[in-house]
Design a protein around this motif. Structure first.
Motif, PDB file in Angstrom:
ATOM      1  N   TYR A  30       0.810  -1.045   0.168  1.00 31.14           N
ATOM      2  CA  TYR A  30      -0.074   0.013   0.081  1.00 31.14           C
ATOM      3  C   TYR A  30       0.731   1.173   0.015  1.00 31.14           C
ATOM      4  O   TYR A  30       0.521   2.271   0.516  1.00 31.14           O
ATOM      5  N   LEU A  31       2.059   0.943  -0.451  1.00 31.96           N
ATOM      6  CA  LEU A  31       3.106   2.317  -0.313  1.00 31.96           C
ATOM      7  C   LEU A  31       2.626   3.072  -1.879  1.00 31.96           C
ATOM      8  O   LEU A  31       2.719   2.460  -3.023  1.00 31.96           O
ATOM      9  N   LYS A  36       2.442   3.514  -7.938  1.00 28.20           N
ATOM     10  CA  LYS A  36       2.928   4.370  -8.947  1.00 28.20           C
ATOM     11  C   LYS A  36       3.663   3.399  -9.827  1.00 28.20           C
ATOM     12  O   LYS A  36       3.573   3.487 -11.139  1.00 28.20           O
ATOM     13  N   GLU A  37       4.708   2.769  -9.297  1.00 22.91           N
ATOM     14  CA  GLU A  37       5.754   2.055  -9.869  1.00 22.91           C
ATOM     15  C   GLU A  37       4.912   0.996 -10.651  1.00 22.91           C
ATOM     16  O   GLU A  37       5.221   0.682 -11.929  1.00 22.91           O
ATOM     17  N   PHE A  38       4.119   0.261 -10.123  1.00 20.05           N
ATOM     18  CA  PHE A  38       3.281  -0.811 -10.835  1.00 20.05           C
ATOM     19  C   PHE A  38       2.489  -0.324 -12.010  1.00 20.05           C
ATOM     20  O   PHE A  38       2.550  -0.801 -13.170  1.00 20.05           O
ATOM     21  N   VAL A  39       1.897   0.882 -12.068  1.00 21.18           N
ATOM     22  CA  VAL A  39       1.004   1.351 -13.041  1.00 21.18           C
ATOM     23  C   VAL A  39       1.967   1.863 -14.125  1.00 21.18           C
ATOM     24  O   VAL A  39       1.784   1.504 -15.211  1.00 21.18           O
ATOM     25  N   ALA A  40       2.991   2.463 -13.824  1.00 20.07           N
ATOM     26  CA  ALA A  40       4.074   3.037 -14.697  1.00 20.07           C
ATOM     27  C   ALA A  40       4.725   1.789 -15.439  1.00 20.07           C
ATOM     28  O   ALA A  40       5.005   2.018 -16.746  1.00 20.07           O
ATOM     29  N   ILE A  43       2.320   0.553 -18.162  1.00 23.17           N
ATOM     30  CA  ILE A  43       2.304   1.519 -19.357  1.00 23.17           C
ATOM     31  C   ILE A  43       3.504   1.291 -20.069  1.00 23.17           C
ATOM     32  O   ILE A  43       3.280   1.173 -21.508  1.00 23.17           O
ATOM     33  N   GLU A  44       4.536   1.371 -19.541  1.00 22.42           N
ATOM     34  CA  GLU A  44       5.819   1.180 -20.148  1.00 22.42           C
ATOM     35  C   GLU A  44       5.813  -0.265 -21.086  1.00 22.42           C
ATOM     36  O   GLU A  44       6.341  -0.292 -22.166  1.00 22.42           O
ATOM     37  N   ALA A  45       5.249  -1.322 -20.470  1.00 21.12           N
ATOM     38  CA  ALA A  45       5.416  -2.553 -21.075  1.00 21.12           C
ATOM     39  C   ALA A  45       4.372  -2.786 -22.234  1.00 21.12           C
ATOM     40  O   ALA A  45       4.703  -3.556 -23.012  1.00 21.12           O
ATOM     41  N   ALA A  55      -0.268   8.299 -21.380  1.00 18.10           N
ATOM     42  CA  ALA A  55      -0.611   7.605 -20.327  1.00 18.10           C
ATOM     43  C   ALA A  55       0.366   7.993 -19.224  1.00 18.10           C
ATOM     44  O   ALA A  55      -0.077   8.263 -17.939  1.00 18.10           O
ATOM     45  N   LEU A  56       1.376   8.279 -19.398  1.00 21.68           N
ATOM     46  CA  LEU A  56       2.218   8.458 -18.358  1.00 21.68           C
ATOM     47  C   LEU A  56       2.243  10.115 -17.834  1.00 21.68           C
ATOM     48  O   LEU A  56       2.004  10.190 -16.647  1.00 21.68           O
TER      49      LEU A  56
END
Length: 79
Positions: A30-31, A36-40, A43-45, A55-56
């Motif tokens: 829950y950090l 944010k890293e998960f979503v980014a 998107i990158e992949a 998207a970014l």
């Protein structure tokens, strides 16, 4: 996009990311930075070029701390 509240959330971007990605899932982290890293990373992949850039840019408006608090509260209520 304005920074006005949306459906009780900080803004539209925060509401939409929570709804589309995190709502109803089992999240053990829950950090805000992890979310944010998960979503980014997703998107990158999964996108390239201008779609990735948009998207970014969209997720830069997300209040990640609000989503993290919400996910933690949901877990505590279901325990």
């Amino acid at each position: 996009m304005t920074n006005e509240t949306y459906n009780g959330w900080t803004n539209y971007a925060t509401w939409r990311i929570n709804l589309e990605i995190f709502d109803g899932g089992n999240w053990d982290r829950y950090l805000a930075d992890d979310l944010k890293e998960f979503v980014a990373d997703h998107i990158e992949a999964s996108s390239t070029g201008i779609a990735r850039d948009y998207a970014l840019a969209f997720i830069s408006d997300v209040n990640w701390h609000e989503i993290a608090r919400h996910l933690k509260e949901e877990e505590e209520q279901s325990a």
